[in-house]
Design a protein around this motif. Structure first.
Motif, PDB file in Angstrom:
ATOM      1  N   ALA A   1       0.847  -1.211   0.000  1.00 29.29           N
ATOM      2  CA  ALA A   1       0.000   0.000   0.000  1.00 29.29           C
ATOM      3  C   ALA A   1       0.878   1.255   0.000  1.00 29.29           C
ATOM      4  O   ALA A   1       0.579   2.233  -0.711  1.00 29.29           O
ATOM      5  CB  ALA A   1      -0.918  -0.008   1.222  1.00 29.29           C
ATOM      6  N   ALA A   2       1.966   1.235   0.757  1.00 27.65           N
ATOM      7  CA  ALA A   2       2.837   2.415   0.835  1.00 27.65           C
ATOM      8  C   ALA A   2       3.518   2.668  -0.507  1.00 27.65           C
ATOM      9  O   ALA A   2       3.578   3.809  -0.978  1.00 27.65           O
ATOM     10  CB  ALA A   2       3.867   2.235   1.947  1.00 27.65           C
ATOM     11  N   LEU A   3       4.012   1.597  -1.145  1.00 24.41           N
ATOM     12  CA  LEU A   3       4.671   1.760  -2.453  1.00 24.41           C
ATOM     13  C   LEU A   3       3.674   2.273  -3.484  1.00 24.41           C
ATOM     14  O   LEU A   3       3.985   3.185  -4.257  1.00 24.41           O
ATOM     15  CB  LEU A   3       5.265   0.421  -2.903  1.00 24.41           C
ATOM     16  CG  LEU A   3       6.478  -0.057  -2.102  1.00 24.41           C
ATOM     17  CD1 LEU A   3       6.712  -1.556  -2.322  1.00 24.41           C
ATOM     18  CD2 LEU A   3       7.729   0.741  -2.462  1.00 24.41           C
ATOM     19  N   ASN A   4       2.455   1.697  -3.466  1.00 26.56           N
ATOM     20  CA  ASN A   4       1.425   2.141  -4.408  1.00 26.56           C
ATOM     21  C   ASN A   4       1.044   3.603  -4.180  1.00 26.56           C
ATOM     22  O   ASN A   4       0.608   4.291  -5.104  1.00 26.56           O
ATOM     23  CB  ASN A   4       0.173   1.259  -4.303  1.00 26.56           C
ATOM     24  CG  ASN A   4       0.418  -0.125  -4.883  1.00 26.56           C
ATOM     25  OD1 ASN A   4       1.416  -0.341  -5.588  1.00 26.56           O
ATOM     26  ND2 ASN A   4      -0.466  -1.075  -4.589  1.00 26.56           N
ATOM     27  N   ALA A   5       1.209   4.058  -2.923  1.00 28.35           N
ATOM     28  CA  ALA A   5       0.891   5.464  -2.626  1.00 28.35           C
ATOM     29  C   ALA A   5       2.097   6.372  -2.904  1.00 28.35           C
ATOM     30  O   ALA A   5       2.077   7.562  -2.593  1.00 28.35           O
ATOM     31  CB  ALA A   5       0.449   5.596  -1.164  1.00 28.35           C
ATOM     32  N   GLY A   6       3.181   5.778  -3.449  1.00 30.20           N
ATOM     33  CA  GLY A   6       4.343   6.587  -3.846  1.00 30.20           C
ATOM     34  C   GLY A   6       5.306   6.906  -2.715  1.00 30.20           C
ATOM     35  O   GLY A   6       6.028   7.906  -2.781  1.00 30.20           O
TER      36      GLY A   6
ATOM     37  N   ALA B   1       5.422  -4.850  -6.566  1.00 29.51           N
ATOM     38  CA  ALA B   1       5.050  -3.467  -6.213  1.00 29.51           C
ATOM     39  C   ALA B   1       6.288  -2.564  -6.202  1.00 29.51           C
ATOM     40  O   ALA B   1       6.220  -1.408  -6.620  1.00 29.51           O
ATOM     41  CB  ALA B   1       4.361  -3.431  -4.854  1.00 29.51           C
ATOM     42  N   VAL B   2       7.428  -3.099  -5.736  1.00 29.75           N
ATOM     43  CA  VAL B   2       8.665  -2.303  -5.724  1.00 29.75           C
ATOM     44  C   VAL B   2       9.034  -1.945  -7.161  1.00 29.75           C
ATOM     45  O   VAL B   2       9.326  -0.783  -7.470  1.00 29.75           O
ATOM     46  CB  VAL B   2       9.834  -3.070  -5.054  1.00 29.75           C
ATOM     47  CG1 VAL B   2      11.138  -2.280  -5.157  1.00 29.75           C
ATOM     48  CG2 VAL B   2       9.515  -3.383  -3.591  1.00 29.75           C
ATOM     49  N   LYS B   3       9.007  -2.945  -8.046  1.00 30.67           N
ATOM     50  CA  LYS B   3       9.417  -2.725  -9.448  1.00 30.67           C
ATOM     51  C   LYS B   3       8.520  -1.691 -10.120  1.00 30.67           C
ATOM     52  O   LYS B   3       8.983  -0.838 -10.856  1.00 30.67           O
ATOM     53  CB  LYS B   3       9.382  -4.041 -10.220  1.00 30.67           C
ATOM     54  CG  LYS B   3      10.591  -4.896  -9.874  1.00 30.67           C
ATOM     55  CD  LYS B   3      10.702  -6.113 -10.755  1.00 30.67           C
ATOM     56  CE  LYS B   3      11.945  -6.918 -10.396  1.00 30.67           C
ATOM     57  NZ  LYS B   3      11.735  -8.362 -10.557  1.00 30.67           N
ATOM     58  N   LYS B   4       7.211  -1.773  -9.848  1.00 31.95           N
ATOM     59  CA  LYS B   4       6.250  -0.850 -10.449  1.00 31.95           C
ATOM     60  C   LYS B   4       6.425   0.579  -9.936  1.00 31.95           C
ATOM     61  O   LYS B   4       6.170   1.541 -10.634  1.00 31.95           O
ATOM     62  CB  LYS B   4       4.829  -1.335 -10.115  1.00 31.95           C
ATOM     63  CG  LYS B   4       4.051  -1.771 -11.328  1.00 31.95           C
ATOM     64  CD  LYS B   4       2.636  -2.246 -11.050  1.00 31.95           C
ATOM     65  CE  LYS B   4       1.929  -1.682  -9.850  1.00 31.95           C
ATOM     66  NZ  LYS B   4       0.847  -2.532  -9.351  1.00 31.95           N
ATOM     67  N   SER B   5       6.837   0.673  -8.674  1.00 27.69           N
ATOM     68  CA  SER B   5       6.789   1.980  -8.001  1.00 27.69           C
ATOM     69  C   SER B   5       7.961   2.886  -8.307  1.00 27.69           C
ATOM     70  O   SER B   5       7.843   4.102  -8.215  1.00 27.69           O
ATOM     71  CB  SER B   5       6.755   1.781  -6.490  1.00 27.69           C
ATOM     72  OG  SER B   5       8.039   1.382  -6.049  1.00 27.69           O
ATOM     73  N   ASN B   6       9.136   2.282  -8.595  1.00 25.71           N
ATOM     74  CA  ASN B   6      10.339   3.104  -8.740  1.00 25.71           C
ATOM     75  C   ASN B   6      10.742   3.801  -7.452  1.00 25.71           C
ATOM     76  O   ASN B   6      11.414   4.822  -7.472  1.00 25.71           O
ATOM     77  CB  ASN B   6      10.129   4.160  -9.830  1.00 25.71           C
ATOM     78  CG  ASN B   6      11.077   3.930 -10.967  1.00 25.71           C
ATOM     79  OD1 ASN B   6      12.143   3.323 -10.760  1.00 25.71           O
ATOM     80  ND2 ASN B   6      10.720   4.378 -12.145  1.00 25.71           N
ATOM     81  N   LYS B   7      10.270   3.297  -6.319  1.00 31.17           N
ATOM     82  CA  LYS B   7      10.617   3.890  -5.017  1.00 31.17           C
ATOM     83  C   LYS B   7      11.672   3.008  -4.350  1.00 31.17           C
ATOM     84  O   LYS B   7      11.881   1.853  -4.745  1.00 31.17           O
ATOM     85  CB  LYS B   7       9.370   3.958  -4.121  1.00 31.17           C
ATOM     86  CG  LYS B   7       8.327   4.936  -4.607  1.00 31.17           C
ATOM     87  CD  LYS B   7       8.754   6.351  -4.338  1.00 31.17           C
ATOM     88  CE  LYS B   7       8.112   7.322  -5.308  1.00 31.17           C
ATOM     89  NZ  LYS B   7       8.614   8.681  -5.195  1.00 31.17           N
ATOM     90  N   VAL B   8      12.313   3.545  -3.307  1.00 30.23           N
ATOM     91  CA  VAL B   8      13.304   2.759  -2.572  1.00 30.23           C
ATOM     92  C   VAL B   8      12.583   1.795  -1.646  1.00 30.23           C
ATOM     93  O   VAL B   8      11.646   2.182  -0.937  1.00 30.23           O
ATOM     94  CB  VAL B   8      14.223   3.691  -1.739  1.00 30.23           C
ATOM     95  CG1 VAL B   8      15.123   2.892  -0.811  1.00 30.23           C
ATOM     96  CG2 VAL B   8      15.039   4.575  -2.662  1.00 30.23           C
TER      97      VAL B   8
END
Ligand SMILES: NC(=O)c1ccc[n+]([C@@H]2O[C@H](COP(=O)([O-])OP(=O)(O)OC[C@H]3O[C@@H](n4cnc5c(N)ncnc54)[C@H](O)[C@@H]3O)[C@@H](O)[C@H]2O)c1
Length: 359
Positions: free
Chosen positions: A84-89, A111-118
């Protein structure tokens, strides 16, 4: 540069280490805190001067100002909260273990791969000063090829109870709680070889031994002597594709003389003991040398590795660098841990070969 706005989800024991470390980092503003238990969240908010208090993490994640979160909740909620956190950016630092199952681990990875976030997993032992010293010796070739590691984390009395003893919320006992740390650190120092198979045994023989008098041990806040659905002890042999192996044993309780934590690595040029103190074994001029690098021992100050872990997380968020404990390492560890539980249940070795097996 503006300080990064960080939130902490789960305001129990371990959150204290995260909160203190964030507070000490000049690039961070402790911005929000969330716990199902509102009192607990409010206490931390007052102590650390945190603006926003939540009891629902989804509501907390809707705040566009919030940039990063630490996930410090029960193991069964790590995956849904991280996703949920990754999806929320938001950038995410999740406590160990990554989650409870390999399926969940793969969903977090997606979700990590989709998000481009750390996304960083809280393998705090990787951030110990002594681990870094040993890693620099290993990276320079001082141990040669590490072909065997032996890791033990034995508590004679120490089932923390509460959610730790409730399999539904924890995913298991000492294997998933303590084994995750010591298997990971061996695997990391061995250069993260690909796992080939595991053979494990899990025992539920002694219960939580809440009858024992005159010996104290750490108890979770919601300790209840009547609830315990996790193993007391586990052991396993993990084989890797490069031929290396790890032997591990862990317990919440056992008829052992004393508590014991030991971690040993054997290479073809040298060896090392990580716990309780760092020692490096080698051979020179036909003589065996035991070298003791002068580093603070593991338990000298738990705040140090947490500070290093959190500084690394913030640095990665700022630079976009890949953390030294990335999502892939969480997935590989879930394969090993779940494989050990499965091997014990099936009473046979579990193979991870991607190539088809002869029938
Ligand atoms: N890295 C380490 O060495 C280390 C040490 C201890 C614990 N941990 C990990 O930290 C995590 C927390 O352990 P702890 O000892 O702090 O437990 P704890 O019981 O003290 O705290 C957990 C908190 O999470 C809250 N919580 C649970 N589900 C929630 C949800 N959906 N939303 C908001 N809050 C929620 C609970 O109310 C509780 O306050 C575990 O995953 C554990 O494995 C890591």
């Amino acid at each position: 540069m503006m300080a990064m706005k960080v939130g902490v989800i789960g305001a129990g024991s371990i959150s204290e280490f995260h909160l203190k470390a964030y507070m000490n980092n000049p690039d961070v503003e402790l911005y929000a805190i969330c716990d199902l238990n509102e009192e607990r969240a409010k206490e931390k908010a007052a102590k650390y001067g945190i603006k926003f208090v939540h009891t629902n993490y989804e509501e907390m994640l809707q705040d566009p100002e919030l940039e990063a979160v630490s996930v410090c909740t029960w193991n069964n909620t790590h995956a849904p909260i991280s996703i949920a956190a990754l999806n929320a950016g938001k950038h995410v630092l999740s406590e160990k273990p990554l989650c409870k199952t390999v399926d969940e681990a793969l969903r977090v990875e997606e979700a990590v791969k989709k998000s481009n976030k750390v996304f960083q997993i809280g393998y705090v032992r990787r951030y110990e000063p002594s681990t870094n010293v040993l890693k620099s010796f290993i990276d320079s070739g001082d141990l040669g090829e590490i072909y065997y590691a032996k890791a033990s984390y034995i508590r004679r009395l120490g089932n923390p109870g509460g959610w730790f003893a409730d399999k539904e919320r924890s995913g298991g006992g000492p294997l998933i709680d303590l084994g995750v740390h010591i298997i990971d650190i061996c695997w990391y120092l061995m250069g993260k070889p690909k796992v080939k198979s595991v053979s494990g045994n899990v025992y539920q023989k002694l219960g939580n031994r809440s009858n024992i008098q005159n010996l104290s041990f750490y108890k979770a806040a919601d300790y209840d002597p009547n609830v315990n659905t996790v193993e007391d002890m586990a052991n396993a042999l993990v084989r890797f594709e490069n031929g290396a192996s790890i032997f591990v044993d862990v317990s919440f309780t056992a008829h052992a003389k004393k508590d014991e934590i030991s971690l040993k690595l054997y290479g073809d040029k040298g060896g090392a003991e990580v716990d309780p103190n760092l020692v490096i074994m080698s051979e020179k001029h036909d003589t065996i040398l035991n070298t003791e690098p002068q580093v603070d021992p593991i338990s000298a100050d738990y705040a140090v590795p947490f500070q290093n872990e959190i500084n690394h997380f913030i640095e990665c968020c700022k630079t976009g660098n890949r953390p030294i404990s990335p999502i892939e390492d969480g997935v590989e560890m879930m394969k090993i841990l779940c494989g050990i539980y499965e091997s014990s249940e099936k009473k046979s070795e579990i193979h991870f070969n991607t190539e088809p097996q002869p029938v």
